[in-house]
Scaffold this motif. Sequence first.
Motif, PDB file in Angstrom:
ATOM      1  N   LEU A 129       4.431   1.405  -6.486  1.00  0.00           N
ATOM      2  CA  LEU A 129       5.031   0.236  -7.124  1.00  0.00           C
ATOM      3  C   LEU A 129       3.968  -0.406  -8.003  1.00  0.00           C
ATOM      4  O   LEU A 129       2.774  -0.210  -7.789  1.00  0.00           O
ATOM      5  CB  LEU A 129       5.533  -0.752  -6.070  1.00  0.00           C
ATOM      6  CG  LEU A 129       6.599  -0.219  -5.096  1.00  0.00           C
ATOM      7  CD1 LEU A 129       6.907  -1.256  -4.037  1.00  0.00           C
ATOM      8  CD2 LEU A 129       7.847   0.175  -5.845  1.00  0.00           C
ATOM      9  N   GLU A 130       4.413  -1.209  -8.961  1.00  0.00           N
ATOM     10  CA  GLU A 130       3.454  -1.801  -9.899  1.00  0.00           C
ATOM     11  C   GLU A 130       2.525  -2.799  -9.221  1.00  0.00           C
ATOM     12  O   GLU A 130       1.440  -3.085  -9.733  1.00  0.00           O
ATOM     13  CB  GLU A 130       4.191  -2.488 -11.049  1.00  0.00           C
ATOM     14  CG  GLU A 130       4.923  -1.543 -11.972  1.00  0.00           C
ATOM     15  CD  GLU A 130       6.346  -1.263 -11.509  1.00  0.00           C
ATOM     16  OE1 GLU A 130       6.650  -1.515 -10.315  1.00  0.00           O
ATOM     17  OE2 GLU A 130       7.153  -0.793 -12.322  1.00  0.00           O
ATOM     18  N   ASP A 131       2.951  -3.358  -8.098  1.00  0.00           N
ATOM     19  CA  ASP A 131       2.109  -4.334  -7.402  1.00  0.00           C
ATOM     20  C   ASP A 131       1.527  -3.747  -6.125  1.00  0.00           C
ATOM     21  O   ASP A 131       1.237  -4.465  -5.182  1.00  0.00           O
ATOM     22  CB  ASP A 131       2.898  -5.610  -7.102  1.00  0.00           C
ATOM     23  CG  ASP A 131       4.099  -5.349  -6.200  1.00  0.00           C
ATOM     24  OD1 ASP A 131       4.548  -4.188  -6.138  1.00  0.00           O
ATOM     25  OD2 ASP A 131       4.588  -6.301  -5.564  1.00  0.00           O
ATOM     26  N   SER A 132       1.354  -2.421  -6.119  1.00  0.00           N
ATOM     27  CA  SER A 132       0.819  -1.761  -4.926  1.00  0.00           C
ATOM     28  C   SER A 132      -0.553  -1.161  -5.191  1.00  0.00           C
ATOM     29  O   SER A 132      -0.908  -0.841  -6.325  1.00  0.00           O
ATOM     30  CB  SER A 132       1.768  -0.646  -4.472  1.00  0.00           C
ATOM     31  OG  SER A 132       1.771   0.420  -5.414  1.00  0.00           O
ATOM     32  N   VAL A 133      -1.302  -0.989  -4.119  1.00  0.00           N
ATOM     33  CA  VAL A 133      -2.555  -0.242  -4.146  1.00  0.00           C
ATOM     34  C   VAL A 133      -2.271   1.159  -3.613  1.00  0.00           C
ATOM     35  O   VAL A 133      -1.726   1.304  -2.510  1.00  0.00           O
ATOM     36  CB  VAL A 133      -3.637  -0.922  -3.293  1.00  0.00           C
ATOM     37  CG1 VAL A 133      -4.857  -0.018  -3.127  1.00  0.00           C
ATOM     38  CG2 VAL A 133      -4.051  -2.250  -3.917  1.00  0.00           C
ATOM     39  N   VAL A 134      -2.576   2.162  -4.396  1.00  0.00           N
ATOM     40  CA  VAL A 134      -2.442   3.544  -3.916  1.00  0.00           C
ATOM     41  C   VAL A 134      -3.693   3.896  -3.126  1.00  0.00           C
ATOM     42  O   VAL A 134      -4.819   3.739  -3.614  1.00  0.00           O
ATOM     43  CB  VAL A 134      -2.244   4.520  -5.086  1.00  0.00           C
ATOM     44  CG1 VAL A 134      -2.415   5.964  -4.617  1.00  0.00           C
ATOM     45  CG2 VAL A 134      -0.869   4.340  -5.701  1.00  0.00           C
ATOM     46  N   VAL A 152       0.845  -1.193   0.000  1.00  0.00           N
ATOM     47  CA  VAL A 152       0.000   0.000   0.000  1.00  0.00           C
ATOM     48  C   VAL A 152       0.884   1.247   0.000  1.00  0.00           C
ATOM     49  O   VAL A 152       1.827   1.342   0.790  1.00  0.00           O
ATOM     50  CB  VAL A 152      -0.932   0.025   1.228  1.00  0.00           C
ATOM     51  CG1 VAL A 152      -1.738   1.321   1.262  1.00  0.00           C
ATOM     52  CG2 VAL A 152      -1.851  -1.178   1.232  1.00  0.00           C
ATOM     53  N   VAL A 153       0.561   2.193  -0.867  1.00  0.00           N
ATOM     54  CA  VAL A 153       1.261   3.472  -0.901  1.00  0.00           C
ATOM     55  C   VAL A 153       0.265   4.573  -0.555  1.00  0.00           C
ATOM     56  O   VAL A 153      -0.626   4.883  -1.351  1.00  0.00           O
ATOM     57  CB  VAL A 153       1.884   3.738  -2.287  1.00  0.00           C
ATOM     58  CG1 VAL A 153       2.518   5.131  -2.322  1.00  0.00           C
ATOM     59  CG2 VAL A 153       2.909   2.673  -2.620  1.00  0.00           C
ATOM     60  N   PRO A 154       0.360   5.176   0.641  1.00  0.00           N
ATOM     61  CA  PRO A 154      -0.524   6.297   0.986  1.00  0.00           C
ATOM     62  C   PRO A 154      -0.160   7.523   0.158  1.00  0.00           C
ATOM     63  O   PRO A 154       1.017   7.752  -0.150  1.00  0.00           O
ATOM     64  CB  PRO A 154      -0.232   6.535   2.475  1.00  0.00           C
ATOM     65  CG  PRO A 154       0.550   5.339   2.939  1.00  0.00           C
ATOM     66  CD  PRO A 154       1.268   4.827   1.738  1.00  0.00           C
ATOM     67  N   ARG A 155      -1.159   8.332  -0.166  1.00  0.00           N
ATOM     68  CA  ARG A 155      -0.918   9.494  -1.018  1.00  0.00           C
ATOM     69  C   ARG A 155      -1.881  10.620  -0.655  1.00  0.00           C
ATOM     70  O   ARG A 155      -3.045  10.378  -0.345  1.00  0.00           O
ATOM     71  CB  ARG A 155      -1.104   9.107  -2.488  1.00  0.00           C
ATOM     72  CG  ARG A 155      -0.888  10.256  -3.488  1.00  0.00           C
ATOM     73  CD  ARG A 155      -1.244   9.777  -4.884  1.00  0.00           C
ATOM     74  NE  ARG A 155      -1.226  10.874  -5.850  1.00  0.00           N
ATOM     75  CZ  ARG A 155      -0.261  11.102  -6.723  1.00  0.00           C
ATOM     76  NH1 ARG A 155       0.786  10.292  -6.745  1.00  0.00           N
ATOM     77  NH2 ARG A 155      -0.326  12.104  -7.571  1.00  0.00           N
ATOM     78  N   GLY A 156      -1.376  11.843  -0.702  1.00  0.00           N
ATOM     79  CA  GLY A 156      -2.225  13.008  -0.528  1.00  0.00           C
ATOM     80  C   GLY A 156      -2.423  13.692  -1.869  1.00  0.00           C
ATOM     81  O   GLY A 156      -3.075  13.170  -2.756  1.00  0.00           O
ATOM     82  N   ALA A 157      -1.787  14.872  -2.032  1.00  0.00           N
ATOM     83  CA  ALA A 157      -1.922  15.616  -3.289  1.00  0.00           C
ATOM     84  C   ALA A 157      -0.838  15.258  -4.293  1.00  0.00           C
ATOM     85  O   ALA A 157      -0.848  15.750  -5.419  1.00  0.00           O
ATOM     86  CB  ALA A 157      -1.886  17.115  -3.007  1.00  0.00           C
ATOM     87  N   GLY A 158       0.127  14.434  -3.899  1.00  0.00           N
ATOM     88  CA  GLY A 158       1.194  14.058  -4.814  1.00  0.00           C
ATOM     89  C   GLY A 158       2.221  15.144  -5.033  1.00  0.00           C
ATOM     90  O   GLY A 158       2.908  15.160  -6.058  1.00  0.00           O
ATOM     91  N   THR A 159       2.365  16.081  -4.076  1.00  0.00           N
ATOM     92  CA  THR A 159       3.335  17.165  -4.230  1.00  0.00           C
ATOM     93  C   THR A 159       4.713  16.796  -3.689  1.00  0.00           C
ATOM     94  O   THR A 159       5.591  17.651  -3.632  1.00  0.00           O
ATOM     95  CB  THR A 159       2.847  18.441  -3.513  1.00  0.00           C
ATOM     96  OG1 THR A 159       2.608  18.151  -2.131  1.00  0.00           O
ATOM     97  CG2 THR A 159       1.561  18.967  -4.138  1.00  0.00           C
ATOM     98  N   SER A 160       4.907  15.542  -3.313  1.00  0.00           N
ATOM     99  CA  SER A 160       6.209  15.103  -2.805  1.00  0.00           C
ATOM    100  C   SER A 160       7.306  15.385  -3.812  1.00  0.00           C
ATOM    101  O   SER A 160       7.163  15.128  -5.000  1.00  0.00           O
ATOM    102  CB  SER A 160       6.174  13.602  -2.495  1.00  0.00           C
ATOM    103  OG  SER A 160       7.490  13.106  -2.286  1.00  0.00           O
ATOM    104  N   LEU A 161       8.441  15.890  -3.320  1.00  0.00           N
ATOM    105  CA  LEU A 161       9.585  16.183  -4.182  1.00  0.00           C
ATOM    106  C   LEU A 161      10.716  15.182  -3.987  1.00  0.00           C
ATOM    107  O   LEU A 161      11.841  15.418  -4.422  1.00  0.00           O
ATOM    108  CB  LEU A 161      10.091  17.608  -3.903  1.00  0.00           C
ATOM    109  CG  LEU A 161       9.189  18.725  -4.420  1.00  0.00           C
ATOM    110  CD1 LEU A 161       9.563  20.061  -3.797  1.00  0.00           C
ATOM    111  CD2 LEU A 161       9.240  18.809  -5.931  1.00  0.00           C
ATOM    112  N   SER A 162      10.424  14.061  -3.327  1.00  0.00           N
ATOM    113  CA  SER A 162      11.463  13.054  -3.100  1.00  0.00           C
ATOM    114  C   SER A 162      11.030  11.668  -3.563  1.00  0.00           C
ATOM    115  O   SER A 162      11.705  10.684  -3.278  1.00  0.00           O
ATOM    116  CB  SER A 162      11.826  13.000  -1.607  1.00  0.00           C
ATOM    117  OG  SER A 162      10.710  12.567  -0.836  1.00  0.00           O
ATOM    118  N   GLY A 163       9.910  11.582  -4.272  1.00  0.00           N
ATOM    119  CA  GLY A 163       9.405  10.282  -4.694  1.00  0.00           C
ATOM    120  C   GLY A 163       8.679   9.544  -3.586  1.00  0.00           C
ATOM    121  O   GLY A 163       8.447   8.341  -3.693  1.00  0.00           O
ATOM    122  N   GLY A 164       8.275  10.254  -2.551  1.00  0.00           N
ATOM    123  CA  GLY A 164       7.632   9.609  -1.407  1.00  0.00           C
ATOM    124  C   GLY A 164       6.282   9.005  -1.717  1.00  0.00           C
ATOM    125  O   GLY A 164       5.857   8.062  -1.049  1.00  0.00           O
TER     126      GLY A 164
END
Length: 499
Positions: free
Chosen positions: A97-102, A81-93
Amino acid sequence: MSTLTLPDPDRAVLARRNDIVRQLKRLVPEAILITDLEGRRTFETDALTAYRRVPLAVVLPGTTEEVSAVLRFCHDNHVKVVPRGAGTSLSGGALPLEDSVVLCLSRMNKVLEIDTANRVARVEAGITNVAVTEAASGNGFFYAPDPSSQIACTVGGNVATNSGGAHCLKYGVTVNNVLGVRMVMMDGEVVDFGGTHLEAPGYDVLPLIVGSEGQLGVVTEVTVRLLKAPEGSRPILLGFDSTDAAASCVAAIIAAGIVPVAIEFMDRPAIHVCEHFVAAGYPLDAEALLIVEVEGSEDEIEYLLEKVEDIARDFFPSSVRRSQSAAESAAIWKGRKAAFGAIGQLSDYYCMDGVIPLSKLSKALDEIGWICRKYRFDVANIFHAGDGNLHPLILYNANDSIQLERVELCGAEILKLCVELGGCLTGEHGVGIEKRELMYLQYSDEDIDQQVRIKEAFDPSWLLNPGKVFPIEGRDARKMRGLDMHGIEPEPAEGHHAP
């Protein structure tokens, strides 16, 4: 939405992917589940656009209960699982991954409570940073951390990377302004840490969570401190004929015991780009510019600005201009806040984020210029000078694979310089994938192992935001857990190096 399909995959791999999608469709409403390729591509990257990966699926939960259900399912089925907000991360945070759920929390954007009596606000993690202050401003309060991306970035993302901002010189960064969080563990358990008071009972776990980059749990609610808005504030613009003079002036202001709300630094390339973009009235003949803002009553503001100006005279400023109106102050800050976007109109840029002691600021700027020239790149420096948080913007062509490789080497050398000068790898952008292999520059094997132990205490199977923060090179098998594909092969890579 149609069942997920991929070009010529192994049948077992495709069967597992489709099985995960079918189960997710039974678990959450189809309206908040994205499985088609075009929709998933929307989430393939973050602001560090050199890297791209298309996730297996995307879920847009609207409640903590939905987050809990998705995490429990992913835990039981060993899905990353990859948690995500607005996607403004500047470090690739926020890179998937291809086998992950966002798990994108952008729909969870409500103000749950404004408590001015106790000076706190309780908000959902997907609310934008600036919206918190907007919600509290009618009562004369504000939320202090103010990243340049505050119009877009979310409070949950700020918690993940311990974001700062221009005005954090006086008020501190995110960790200094968060009192509590509601966090969902990887197994779906919902846990509250902290509360509505400065001191909460039990272990102080919040400093572990703030800055953990989504690796310990998924934060769904945040309780933040509200501060009483100052009576007034006003900036002064100080132009200098050299970056060395400007850097020395910054150190002198802090050494004098004055704590402005902000001290922002811009060099000549940044000054010209920002002035062209917003016409803020910046001095175009200056090699370096400081924006120094103070606050208080009008008498206090005048006194502090006079003190700052007196200190600046020792460094022979080429121009001195105090803001004389609210409109002028707004224009000055509009130029600074729009700096990254203004430069982005001219060129791709690689934004670095390191911290150095103020006494080494002049040396750091000289060395950064030399490093960029060595790699044949132009650089614009725009950063929070008061706390030594550097943000060199290295200008390059992201479509040129050779330049992309060179710019990464250039950035790594700048971060190495920060550590050698007594600073650290990141001030507010986080480690993500960008700096993970540089962690050994700052930490020993024992230091990293202790951090890994904390990660495993919260997420033993390494399912939350795997592949970030911790160096892959030299990891033993235990630390590599969660990085194997568990029967799902990656889709064809796009962009540069695989994370």
